[in-house]
Design an enzyme around this catalytic site. Structure first.
Site, PDB file in Angstrom:
ATOM      1  N   ASP A   6      -0.379   5.590   3.887  1.00 23.92           N
ATOM      2  CA  ASP A   6      -0.639   4.094   4.099  1.00 23.92           C
ATOM      3  C   ASP A   6       0.211   3.273   4.691  1.00 23.92           C
ATOM      4  O   ASP A   6       1.277   3.725   5.170  1.00 23.92           O
ATOM      5  CB  ASP A   6      -0.670   3.570   2.327  1.00 23.92           C
ATOM      6  CG  ASP A   6      -0.465   1.958   2.109  1.00 23.92           C
ATOM      7  OD1 ASP A   6      -1.664   1.813   2.753  1.00 23.92           O
ATOM      8  OD2 ASP A   6       0.420   1.602   1.743  1.00 23.92           O
ATOM      9  N   ASP A 198       1.776   3.378  -2.018  1.00 25.49           N
ATOM     10  CA  ASP A 198       2.686   2.538  -2.972  1.00 25.49           C
ATOM     11  C   ASP A 198       1.943   1.759  -3.643  1.00 25.49           C
ATOM     12  O   ASP A 198       2.299   1.239  -4.928  1.00 25.49           O
ATOM     13  CB  ASP A 198       3.760   2.043  -2.289  1.00 25.49           C
ATOM     14  CG  ASP A 198       3.150   0.867  -1.276  1.00 25.49           C
ATOM     15  OD1 ASP A 198       1.910   1.054  -0.856  1.00 25.49           O
ATOM     16  OD2 ASP A 198       3.943  -0.373  -1.787  1.00 25.49           O
ATOM     17  N   ASP A 202      -4.141   2.502  -2.918  1.00 31.59           N
ATOM     18  CA  ASP A 202      -3.829   3.639  -2.589  1.00 31.59           C
ATOM     19  C   ASP A 202      -4.126   4.624  -3.678  1.00 31.59           C
ATOM     20  O   ASP A 202      -4.223   5.990  -3.756  1.00 31.59           O
ATOM     21  CB  ASP A 202      -2.508   3.899  -2.233  1.00 31.59           C
ATOM     22  CG  ASP A 202      -1.985   3.038  -1.135  1.00 31.59           C
ATOM     23  OD1 ASP A 202      -2.781   2.976  -0.062  1.00 31.59           O
ATOM     24  OD2 ASP A 202      -0.820   2.379  -1.114  1.00 31.59           O
TER      25      ASP A 202
END
Length: 289
Positions: A6, A198, A202
């Site tokens: 990410d 995080d 995600d």
């Protein structure tokens, strides 16, 4: 075989700040900021925190939303002072004819704001690449993982800036379900996928991956719940350290299995031929333990 990453809060420091406010339709920057920060009051996204922090620094008094809805991967919708306020990505709102390409080309994220369906402004947020990311990814490649890719819900121009600094490919404008699809596509090829993230967006991909890794120090609670591993410091060098530790662990496991198999075959053979008395056999059985 594959490392998927990410961007916001994972590849970057996750502490974006508002650099500029662009207004439309006669609204002032103060009005746009106040409405956006009020709407973002309950959002957990790092960009929402940046909006609230900028409003606090500007001394604005915020209004609690009468209704609040977070749309994963897109933004939020809230009722502020009887007005329907939408704050989020270009996917969520109808943007003006001339998108802010200059802002995006410099690596800034664009947060669009609408009031009752009319676009009233955009907040331009900048974040910083984690300084240790390049060295960490070099160590990951040294471990034999050559397929590394950035998955982000941000715009393509901004994603290109950060991914380009690391020399890795990217996919932009992704919804949470798009990130899951990317993980599944690699898994259908027989790849073992590690996903690092995080945030709320995600979490589904972290759960789908063979190994989901959450940036635990500042990550969202749902990301920590969905992941298999939590890094307790926001330090990208922990990622290659984790992979190295995991491989050492598996080598020990396999070594123990082979040792136990060979040891037992020899011990059973000696006992079967009467070369190992029962008392010594019992003692020999406890030695591997």
């Amino acid at each position: 075989d594959v490392l998927l990453i990410d961007k916001t809060g994972t590849l970057t420091l996750g502490r974006p700040h508002i650099e500029e406010i662009v207004t439309f339709d006669g609204f002032t920057a103060t009005e746009v900021l106040r409405l956006a920060a009020s709407a973002e009051r309950y959002s957990e996204h790092p960009l929402a925190e940046a909006v609230r922090a900028h409003a606090a620094d500007s001394g604005l008094t915020l209004t609690a939303p009468a209704q609040f809805t977070a749309i994963p991967g897109q933004g939020v919708v809230a009722d502020i002072d009887g007005q329907r306020i939408t704050v989020g990505s270009q996917r969520l709102v109808t943007t003006p004819a001339s998108p802010l390409t200059d802002a995006q080309s410099t690596g800034r994220s664009v947060i669009w704001v609408t009031c009752d369906g009319t676009t009233i402004g955009a907040l331009l947020a900048a974040d910083t690449l984690r300084p240790e990311a390049a060295a960490a990814l070099a160590q990951v490649r040294a471990l034999g993982i050559d397929t590394i890719e950035v998955l982000t819900g941000d715009n393509a121009a901004t994603a290109a800036i950060f991914a380009g600094q690391l020399g890795i490919p990217y996919r932009a404008n992704l919804l949470p379900e798009d990130k899951i699809a990317a993980v599944q596509a690699y898994q259908r090829q027989g790849k073992v996928v590690v996903m690092v993230g995080d945030g709320v967006n995600d979490a589904p991909a972290l759960a789908q991956a063979d190994v989901g890794v959450a940036m635990g120090a500042a990550g969202a609670d749902i990301a920590l719940e969905a992941a298999h591993v939590a890094l307790m410091r926001d330090d990208w060098l922990l990622v290659p350290a984790l992979l190295t530790l995991a491989r050492r662990t598996m080598r020990v496991v396999k070594m123990n299995l082979w040792f136990t198999a060979i040891y037992n075959v020899i011990g059973l053979s000696l006992a079967a031929f009467g070369l190992l008395p029962p008392i010594l056999a019992a003692a020999a059985q406890s030695i591997p333990d």
